[in-house]
Design an enzyme around this catalytic site. Sequence first.
Site, PDB file in Angstrom:
ATOM      1  N   ASP A 152       0.816  -1.215   0.000  1.00  0.00           N
ATOM      2  CA  ASP A 152       0.000   0.000   0.000  1.00  0.00           C
ATOM      3  C   ASP A 152       0.849   1.264   0.000  1.00  0.00           C
ATOM      4  O   ASP A 152       0.561   2.215  -0.733  1.00  0.00           O
ATOM      5  CB  ASP A 152      -0.938   0.005   1.214  1.00  0.00           C
ATOM      6  CG  ASP A 152      -2.049  -1.020   1.074  1.00  0.00           C
ATOM      7  OD1 ASP A 152      -2.976  -0.780   0.286  1.00  0.00           O
ATOM      8  OD2 ASP A 152      -1.980  -2.064   1.739  1.00  0.00           O
ATOM      9  N   ARG A 474       5.552 -12.902  10.149  1.00  0.00           N
ATOM     10  CA  ARG A 474       6.341 -11.671  10.101  1.00  0.00           C
ATOM     11  C   ARG A 474       6.223 -11.016  11.458  1.00  0.00           C
ATOM     12  O   ARG A 474       5.191 -11.174  12.119  1.00  0.00           O
ATOM     13  CB  ARG A 474       5.768 -10.770   9.013  1.00  0.00           C
ATOM     14  CG  ARG A 474       6.654  -9.670   8.467  1.00  0.00           C
ATOM     15  CD  ARG A 474       5.936  -8.994   7.318  1.00  0.00           C
ATOM     16  NE  ARG A 474       6.744  -7.986   6.667  1.00  0.00           N
ATOM     17  CZ  ARG A 474       6.296  -7.167   5.732  1.00  0.00           C
ATOM     18  NH1 ARG A 474       5.026  -7.262   5.343  1.00  0.00           N
ATOM     19  NH2 ARG A 474       7.071  -6.273   5.181  1.00  0.00           N
TER      20      ARG A 474
END
Length: 528
Positions: A152, A474
């Site tokens: 994004d 992550r």
Amino acid sequence: MTIELPSILPDGVEREDYARAVAALVDALGADAVQLEGIEEFRDPYDWPEWDTHWPSAIVQPGSVEDVQTIVRIANDHGVPLWTHSQGKNNGYGGGAPRVRGSITLNFRRMNRILEINEELGYVVVEPGVTFYELVDELAARGGDWWPSTPDLGWGSVVGNTVDHGVGYTEFGDHAAAASGLEIVLADGSLLRTGMWASSTSQAGHAHPRGFGPNVESLFMQSNLGIVTKLGRRISPAPELFAPLRFRVWEDADLVPLIDATRTLMLEGTIRNIPVIGGVLGTAAMRGPRSQWLDGPMTESDYRRMMKELGAGWWNLRAAVSGPRAVVEAQLERIREVLEAAVPSGEFSALPTEGHDVSEETLPLHPDRVQAGRPSQSLLKSVEWWGPDGGHLELSPVAPNTGRDAVRIGEILREEMEGAGFDFWPSICLFPRSLVYLGVINFDHSDPQRIQAAYDVYDSAVRRLGAEGYPLYRGHVRGMDVIQDQYDWNEHAYRRFVERLKDALDPQGILSPGKQGIWPASYRTDDQ
């Protein structure tokens, strides 16, 4: 030359050794490449300013692969730990902050060359300092015939995002899977190339994903075994027609059939990009702070009021299809048919757009454009949810791509977040067989107690998610050890294996010690 050393030095490193290392770096690279002051930008931007656990001591910025080789050799000579990042903009995961206090940060902003754009086969080769914006602009300047996959936000590094298993939204949105051919500087300063690029005569160094023998490329992703200095990655041809689409559903319970129907469309190949399902809070945060919407804990009536005012569903699917016009039109009809059969009350919409005409004018909303590889900074507005001085952490558990698994993760995250006074803020990235459930913890960065509360709930949620079979893929620098703890099969065989590689390839333990919960022998304790 007299060098005034910083007050924070690497733990376990003698002042004299550190001073000699910095002097050697200045002598080899020049004073403009070594920064000892004004390094606030390279710590966690959402940490409390007075906390220095994850402060670097200096920044070194190489201009070439040879510089990187020199840096690691100097670090080895003097036993100084390095922490490597590309742009240091991975803010929801700790930004540029090192695991080991006082590490010298190796930052790649000066190595920002686009080395190759292959418009016949559709790949690029870049250095770690190249941002998504720079790649997007260069492709556009060449006629816009090729699109990259981007996250994004566009300020981050193409290489850094790829090797950290970042996600975008085109057909190559699994960025690590779209990489082919890496160049790596190892801890002793030697160079390695992977896959077909390991052959000095290969014509397919970035066109084929594997070479002869074990494929070691992934060993250098989310890794402290070496430093990636070049990387090849696939890009997509601009299509005749690009069609971002939405499907809004009006009840929380609609999430299960929505996910299961979307999985069908992905497994059969009708949807080939990475769809995202989100709630209404992100949309609300783009329009104003929390105080504009809420004055206490969020209730269902508050949620429905936001839905009505913003024209959003309880859950909102975004996806995209692209290709020849006739194919896209058939795909849209198939998607509408499957989704409406699963949730008859849902609302389908699409915005077919000429592939060479994707812009803010034709597609004014960021979620539509980013699926065509057009990033922006617009989502930074959402960090101001609790006020102008906002911060956020991101929890990212992985699950099978089923509605029931998504619901269970949501139950865990909602209980953890709301129990600690945070809003439950979900977003779900879908792959054909798995999903990544992003739980965003937004907090008031002007209040150290709320920052600490965010770290505490992060740790607690990681443990609960892991116990129920949903470990993270992550992690924030503060949470890497507890995340690695969840990968516990056969008495943590995975961690022990990677530690053996670490000790063999980096016996001094100078490359990003502690990254992903992998510590060199000199740092390991009895309980690790």
